[in-house]
Write an enzyme that holds these catalytic residues in place. Sequence first.
Site, mmCIF file in Angstrom:
data_model
loop_
_atom_site.group_PDB
_atom_site.id
_atom_site.type_symbol
_atom_site.label_atom_id
_atom_site.label_comp_id
_atom_site.label_asym_id
_atom_site.label_seq_id
_atom_site.Cartn_x
_atom_site.Cartn_y
_atom_site.Cartn_z
ATOM 1 N N TYR A 54 25.713 24.116 25.178
ATOM 2 C CA TYR A 54 24.422 23.758 24.607
ATOM 3 C C TYR A 54 24.177 22.283 24.885
ATOM 4 O O TYR A 54 25.086 21.543 25.249
ATOM 5 C CB TYR A 54 24.364 24.067 23.111
ATOM 6 C CG TYR A 54 25.491 23.471 22.296
ATOM 7 C CD1 TYR A 54 25.356 22.216 21.704
ATOM 8 C CD2 TYR A 54 26.694 24.156 22.113
ATOM 9 C CE1 TYR A 54 26.383 21.672 20.957
ATOM 10 C CE2 TYR A 54 27.722 23.617 21.361
ATOM 11 C CZ TYR A 54 27.557 22.377 20.793
ATOM 12 O OH TYR A 54 28.580 21.819 20.055
ATOM 13 N N GLU A 56 22.875 18.538 23.533
ATOM 14 C CA GLU A 56 22.694 17.676 22.368
ATOM 15 C C GLU A 56 22.028 16.382 22.822
ATOM 16 O O GLU A 56 22.299 15.901 23.922
ATOM 17 C CB GLU A 56 24.043 17.307 21.749
ATOM 18 C CG GLU A 56 24.819 18.465 21.204
ATOM 19 C CD GLU A 56 26.157 18.024 20.639
ATOM 20 O OE1 GLU A 56 26.383 18.275 19.451
ATOM 21 O OE2 GLU A 56 26.966 17.439 21.383
ATOM 22 N N LYS A 68 24.270 7.764 12.739
ATOM 23 C CA LYS A 68 23.976 8.394 14.035
ATOM 24 C C LYS A 68 23.484 9.804 13.775
ATOM 25 O O LYS A 68 24.033 10.511 12.929
ATOM 26 C CB LYS A 68 25.222 8.437 14.917
ATOM 27 C CG LYS A 68 24.978 9.095 16.274
ATOM 28 C CD LYS A 68 26.123 8.842 17.238
ATOM 29 C CE LYS A 68 27.076 9.980 17.275
ATOM 30 N NZ LYS A 68 28.151 9.783 18.249
#
Length: 140
Positions: A54, A56, A68
């Site tokens: 995936y 990010e 963060k």
Amino acid sequence: MEVNVPASKAWTIYGTTDLMMITLPKYLKSVEILEGDGGVGTICRTTPLEGPSYLEKFTKVDNENLVKEVDIIEGAFLDYGFNFYRIRFENIVTGENSCLTRTTLLFDIKEECVANISLVPIETSMKIMKDITEYITADN
């Protein structure tokens, strides 16, 4: 989670791509930085030990407040009816040589997919925080 190191030291892990690299052997097959240098806008292809990769994106890297935020922008939870999935890391100063690390999972899911909330990895997130804490304090 309480950590017996200065928040600035914990941030050298949580605030960088080092966080992913430290967790790599135990939780991930690979992490490939596609764009950026660890700051806002950095995009990574993350492949877990099981399941498809995936993407990010680092959407917030606040070195002053030690926060963060990383959003999943393709794959993973988005394939299971989540409209939005964010991981927020915070290092909170509690003393000269101590801090709290906090990981928050933020998400929005389509009503018809609400059963998929069980996919949210709360226990894994806690294990990762514990592993990072052990890493940081062993280096102390």
